[in-house]
Design a protein around this motif. Structure first.
Motif, PDB file in Angstrom:
ATOM      1  N   ASP A 193       0.496  -1.157  -0.350  1.00  0.00           N
ATOM      2  CA  ASP A 193       0.255   0.031   0.171  1.00  0.00           C
ATOM      3  C   ASP A 193       0.806   1.101   0.328  1.00  0.00           C
ATOM      4  O   ASP A 193       0.598   2.504  -0.468  1.00  0.00           O
ATOM      5  CB  ASP A 193      -0.945  -0.133   0.943  1.00  0.00           C
ATOM      6  CG  ASP A 193      -2.134  -1.319   1.041  1.00  0.00           C
ATOM      7  OD1 ASP A 193      -2.067  -1.439  -0.156  1.00  0.00           O
ATOM      8  OD2 ASP A 193      -2.482  -1.813   2.675  1.00  0.00           O
ATOM      9  N   GLY A 194       2.094   1.319   0.637  1.00  0.00           N
ATOM     10  CA  GLY A 194       3.105   2.092   1.020  1.00  0.00           C
ATOM     11  C   GLY A 194       3.498   3.069  -0.548  1.00  0.00           C
ATOM     12  O   GLY A 194       3.879   3.825  -0.921  1.00  0.00           O
ATOM     13  N   ARG A 195       4.089   1.117  -1.150  1.00  0.00           N
ATOM     14  CA  ARG A 195       4.356   2.361  -2.252  1.00  0.00           C
ATOM     15  C   ARG A 195       3.283   2.180  -3.644  1.00  0.00           C
ATOM     16  O   ARG A 195       3.608   3.135  -3.832  1.00  0.00           O
ATOM     17  CB  ARG A 195       5.478   0.334  -3.627  1.00  0.00           C
ATOM     18  CG  ARG A 195       6.000   0.574  -2.434  1.00  0.00           C
ATOM     19  CD  ARG A 195       7.154  -0.395  -3.712  1.00  0.00           C
ATOM     20  NE  ARG A 195       8.298  -0.157  -3.455  1.00  0.00           N
ATOM     21  CZ  ARG A 195       9.566   0.481  -3.475  1.00  0.00           C
ATOM     22  NH1 ARG A 195       8.881   2.096  -4.364  1.00  0.00           N
ATOM     23  NH2 ARG A 195      11.151  -0.212  -3.270  1.00  0.00           N
ATOM     24  N   LEU A 196       2.000   2.288  -3.509  1.00  0.00           N
ATOM     25  CA  LEU A 196       0.800   2.826  -4.799  1.00  0.00           C
ATOM     26  C   LEU A 196       0.610   4.202  -4.282  1.00  0.00           C
ATOM     27  O   LEU A 196       0.762   5.024  -4.871  1.00  0.00           O
ATOM     28  CB  LEU A 196      -0.269   2.149  -3.753  1.00  0.00           C
ATOM     29  CG  LEU A 196      -1.458   2.913  -4.681  1.00  0.00           C
ATOM     30  CD1 LEU A 196      -0.944   2.064  -6.607  1.00  0.00           C
ATOM     31  CD2 LEU A 196      -2.720   1.362  -4.846  1.00  0.00           C
ATOM     32  N   ILE A 197       0.696   3.973  -2.607  1.00  0.00           N
ATOM     33  CA  ILE A 197       0.453   5.906  -1.942  1.00  0.00           C
ATOM     34  C   ILE A 197       1.463   6.540  -2.699  1.00  0.00           C
ATOM     35  O   ILE A 197       1.508   8.263  -3.101  1.00  0.00           O
ATOM     36  CB  ILE A 197       0.169   5.285  -0.991  1.00  0.00           C
ATOM     37  CG1 ILE A 197      -0.997   5.187  -0.306  1.00  0.00           C
ATOM     38  CG2 ILE A 197       0.007   7.618   0.000  1.00  0.00           C
ATOM     39  CD1 ILE A 197      -0.865   5.040   1.320  1.00  0.00           C
ATOM     40  N   PHE A 198       2.777   6.486  -2.782  1.00  0.00           N
ATOM     41  CA  PHE A 198       4.171   6.669  -3.155  1.00  0.00           C
ATOM     42  C   PHE A 198       4.165   7.208  -4.699  1.00  0.00           C
ATOM     43  O   PHE A 198       4.635   8.771  -4.874  1.00  0.00           O
ATOM     44  CB  PHE A 198       5.187   6.216  -2.553  1.00  0.00           C
ATOM     45  CG  PHE A 198       6.612   6.684  -3.610  1.00  0.00           C
ATOM     46  CD1 PHE A 198       7.200   7.643  -3.262  1.00  0.00           C
ATOM     47  CD2 PHE A 198       7.243   5.766  -4.428  1.00  0.00           C
ATOM     48  CE1 PHE A 198       8.030   8.138  -3.400  1.00  0.00           C
ATOM     49  CE2 PHE A 198       8.964   6.756  -5.381  1.00  0.00           C
ATOM     50  CZ  PHE A 198       8.735   7.692  -4.702  1.00  0.00           C
ATOM     51  N   TYR A 199       3.609   6.216  -4.844  1.00  0.00           N
ATOM     52  CA  TYR A 199       3.511   6.683  -6.652  1.00  0.00           C
ATOM     53  C   TYR A 199       2.387   7.442  -6.854  1.00  0.00           C
ATOM     54  O   TYR A 199       2.234   8.044  -8.198  1.00  0.00           O
ATOM     55  CB  TYR A 199       3.299   4.950  -7.582  1.00  0.00           C
ATOM     56  CG  TYR A 199       5.139   4.563  -7.004  1.00  0.00           C
ATOM     57  CD1 TYR A 199       6.254   4.529  -7.474  1.00  0.00           C
ATOM     58  CD2 TYR A 199       4.143   3.134  -7.094  1.00  0.00           C
ATOM     59  CE1 TYR A 199       7.081   4.472  -6.988  1.00  0.00           C
ATOM     60  CE2 TYR A 199       5.674   2.268  -7.237  1.00  0.00           C
ATOM     61  CZ  TYR A 199       7.232   2.635  -6.896  1.00  0.00           C
ATOM     62  OH  TYR A 199       7.994   2.249  -6.654  1.00  0.00           O
ATOM     63  N   LEU A 200       1.815   7.380  -6.489  1.00  0.00           N
ATOM     64  CA  LEU A 200       0.096   8.140  -6.121  1.00  0.00           C
ATOM     65  C   LEU A 200       0.558   9.967  -6.719  1.00  0.00           C
ATOM     66  O   LEU A 200       0.165  10.919  -6.904  1.00  0.00           O
ATOM     67  CB  LEU A 200      -1.039   8.098  -6.029  1.00  0.00           C
ATOM     68  CG  LEU A 200      -1.826   6.393  -6.371  1.00  0.00           C
ATOM     69  CD1 LEU A 200      -2.942   6.127  -5.161  1.00  0.00           C
ATOM     70  CD2 LEU A 200      -2.717   6.586  -7.286  1.00  0.00           C
ATOM     71  N   MET A 201       1.584   9.773  -5.260  1.00  0.00           N
ATOM     72  CA  MET A 201       1.826  11.303  -4.973  1.00  0.00           C
ATOM     73  C   MET A 201       2.882  11.465  -6.789  1.00  0.00           C
ATOM     74  O   MET A 201       3.060  12.488  -6.395  1.00  0.00           O
ATOM     75  CB  MET A 201       2.987  11.116  -3.535  1.00  0.00           C
ATOM     76  CG  MET A 201       2.047  10.419  -2.163  1.00  0.00           C
ATOM     77  SD  MET A 201       3.186  10.698  -0.733  1.00  0.00           S
ATOM     78  CE  MET A 201       2.440  11.025   0.045  1.00  0.00           C
ATOM     79  N   GLN A 202       3.581  10.733  -6.466  1.00  0.00           N
ATOM     80  CA  GLN A 202       4.784  11.054  -8.049  1.00  0.00           C
ATOM     81  C   GLN A 202       3.537  11.101  -9.491  1.00  0.00           C
ATOM     82  O   GLN A 202       4.428  12.804 -10.127  1.00  0.00           O
ATOM     83  CB  GLN A 202       5.688   9.396  -8.475  1.00  0.00           C
ATOM     84  CG  GLN A 202       6.464   9.701  -7.715  1.00  0.00           C
ATOM     85  CD  GLN A 202       7.579   9.034  -8.262  1.00  0.00           C
ATOM     86  OE1 GLN A 202       7.284   7.505  -8.139  1.00  0.00           O
ATOM     87  NE2 GLN A 202       9.035   8.916  -7.947  1.00  0.00           N
ATOM     88  N   LEU A 203       3.032  10.940  -9.260  1.00  0.00           N
ATOM     89  CA  LEU A 203       1.482  11.398 -10.356  1.00  0.00           C
ATOM     90  C   LEU A 203       1.488  12.969 -10.551  1.00  0.00           C
ATOM     91  O   LEU A 203       0.847  13.252 -11.180  1.00  0.00           O
ATOM     92  CB  LEU A 203       1.024   9.797 -10.042  1.00  0.00           C
ATOM     93  CG  LEU A 203      -0.266  10.571 -12.194  1.00  0.00           C
ATOM     94  CD1 LEU A 203       0.408   9.873 -12.858  1.00  0.00           C
ATOM     95  CD2 LEU A 203      -1.414   9.410 -11.452  1.00  0.00           C
ATOM     96  N   ARG A 204       0.619  13.021  -9.265  1.00  0.00           N
ATOM     97  CA  ARG A 204      -0.001  14.212  -9.025  1.00  0.00           C
ATOM     98  C   ARG A 204       1.565  15.063  -9.005  1.00  0.00           C
ATOM     99  O   ARG A 204       0.868  16.347 -10.267  1.00  0.00           O
ATOM    100  CB  ARG A 204      -0.221  14.263  -7.285  1.00  0.00           C
ATOM    101  CG  ARG A 204      -0.954  15.847  -7.071  1.00  0.00           C
ATOM    102  CD  ARG A 204      -2.127  15.463  -5.733  1.00  0.00           C
ATOM    103  NE  ARG A 204      -1.522  14.990  -4.393  1.00  0.00           N
ATOM    104  CZ  ARG A 204      -1.107  14.076  -3.770  1.00  0.00           C
ATOM    105  NH1 ARG A 204      -2.150  12.974  -4.334  1.00  0.00           N
ATOM    106  NH2 ARG A 204      -0.609  13.523  -2.907  1.00  0.00           N
ATOM    107  N   MET A 205       2.484  14.893  -8.781  1.00  0.00           N
ATOM    108  CA  MET A 205       3.845  16.010  -8.661  1.00  0.00           C
ATOM    109  C   MET A 205       3.994  16.432  -9.739  1.00  0.00           C
ATOM    110  O   MET A 205       4.423  17.433 -10.477  1.00  0.00           O
ATOM    111  CB  MET A 205       4.714  15.912  -8.029  1.00  0.00           C
ATOM    112  CG  MET A 205       3.951  15.735  -6.492  1.00  0.00           C
ATOM    113  SD  MET A 205       5.509  14.997  -5.066  1.00  0.00           S
ATOM    114  CE  MET A 205       6.337  13.540  -4.980  1.00  0.00           C
ATOM    115  N   GLN A 206       3.841  15.288 -10.759  1.00  0.00           N
ATOM    116  CA  GLN A 206       5.332  15.061 -11.889  1.00  0.00           C
ATOM    117  C   GLN A 206       3.769  16.023 -13.199  1.00  0.00           C
ATOM    118  O   GLN A 206       4.196  16.698 -13.547  1.00  0.00           O
ATOM    119  CB  GLN A 206       4.763  13.663 -12.555  1.00  0.00           C
ATOM    120  CG  GLN A 206       5.879  13.840 -13.601  1.00  0.00           C
ATOM    121  CD  GLN A 206       6.164  14.007 -14.718  1.00  0.00           C
ATOM    122  OE1 GLN A 206       4.711  14.095 -15.247  1.00  0.00           O
ATOM    123  NE2 GLN A 206       6.284  14.262 -15.974  1.00  0.00           N
TER     124      GLN A 206
END
Length: 277
Positions: free
Chosen positions: A71-84
């Motif tokens: 779950d932590g990795r998914l949250i992190f990649y969703l953060m990256q997507l938002r920032m990107q």
């Protein structure tokens, strides 16, 4: 159940490691990472519905140590997507700094539990990390990670957020840490050089040298080599992986710059040989 989870975690991490563009915040790689982690979480939920744990100890290990990594990795990649996506119109470093500020607020709001978790305490584990523990939490704000009492425990989602923010801090640290250059104290006066050919030509050269294993016996990651060249030659790369993809898909000649270098050197050698006669 634990063995199957460890195997699934290893498979997920291997797939993610193959996405070299993640280190460069490549949008396509981030999207692929989201798909990989989402599929792994779906498999994990399916496993939970088909089997149960052998003991309370196994259930605690699963929800305290293993599932939060998914779950932590998914949250992190969703953060990256938002920032990107936000960074198309703003400074990406500012986006990272804002996310890290949110992380600090979250850590403060969960300070007591953060201390419990970091210190490796276990006296409340049965309450925190079993499905019969306590009431469902009300503080989740990542809408993509839906809380489900059948596949989560009262604090497993909080640990997942801890994992996500640790990944965020590590990733931002790598993005902002430039390779060390020789200084006047260690190497004498350093000549400053600026790359005046095109960036794609420099990337063509970097990939050739990396494939030739010219640096550190080939043990350096291509991104680290590119970072060093970027610092030495005062040139900023936007996405070396995308540029390399363009180079690879060239129809007529994949290596025009390297071919031109070879021709120039051969002319120089021929000219010097003639002058020496």
């Amino acid at each position: 159940m634990i063995i199957e989870t460890l195997k699934l975690l290893e498979e997920m991490n291997n797939k993610l490691s193959a996405l070299s563009g993640l280190a460069e915040d490549d949008l396509f790689s981030i999207q692929q990472a989201i798909l990989i982690t989402s599929e792994s979480i779906a498999q994990l939920k399916s496993m939970l519905t088909k089997s149960d744990f052998d003991s309370i100890t196994a259930e605690i290990r699963f929800f305290k140590k293993l599932k939060p990594q998914f779950d932590g990795r998914l949250i992190f990649y969703l953060m990256q997507l938002r920032m990107q996506t936000k960074s198309f119109s703003s400074d990406r470093s500012l986006s990272y700094e804002k996310e890290l500020q949110h992380a600090e607020v979250f850590y403060q709001s969960q300070y007591s539990f953060w201390q419990y978790y970091k210190m490796g305490l276990s006296d409340l584990d049965e309450h925190y990390f079993t499905r019969k523990g306590g009431e469902e939490p009300l503080f989740l704000d990542e809408q993509q990670i839906h809380y489900d009492s059948k596949s989560n425990t009262p604090m497993s989602a909080v640990v997942a957020r801890f994992h996500a923010y640790e990944l965020l801090k590590d990733h931002y640290s790598r993005l902002t840490t430039a390779p060390a250059l020789p200084t006047s104290q260690t190497k004498g006066k350093v000549l400053t050089l600026s790359w005046t050919s095109s960036k794609s030509e420099l990337i063509e050269l970097i990939y050739a040298l990396h494939e030739y294993r010219a640096f550190n016996n080939g043990q350096l990651d291509i991104k680290k080599v590119a970072e060093y060249f970027s610092t030495v030659f005062n040139v900023r790369f936007s996405n070396i992986y995308k540029t390399y993809e363009d180079i690879r898909l060239r129809k007529k000649n994949n290596t025009p710059f390297l071919d031109a270098l070879k021709s120039c050197l051969e002319r120089r050698i021929d000219r010097d040989n003639e002058n020496a006669m």
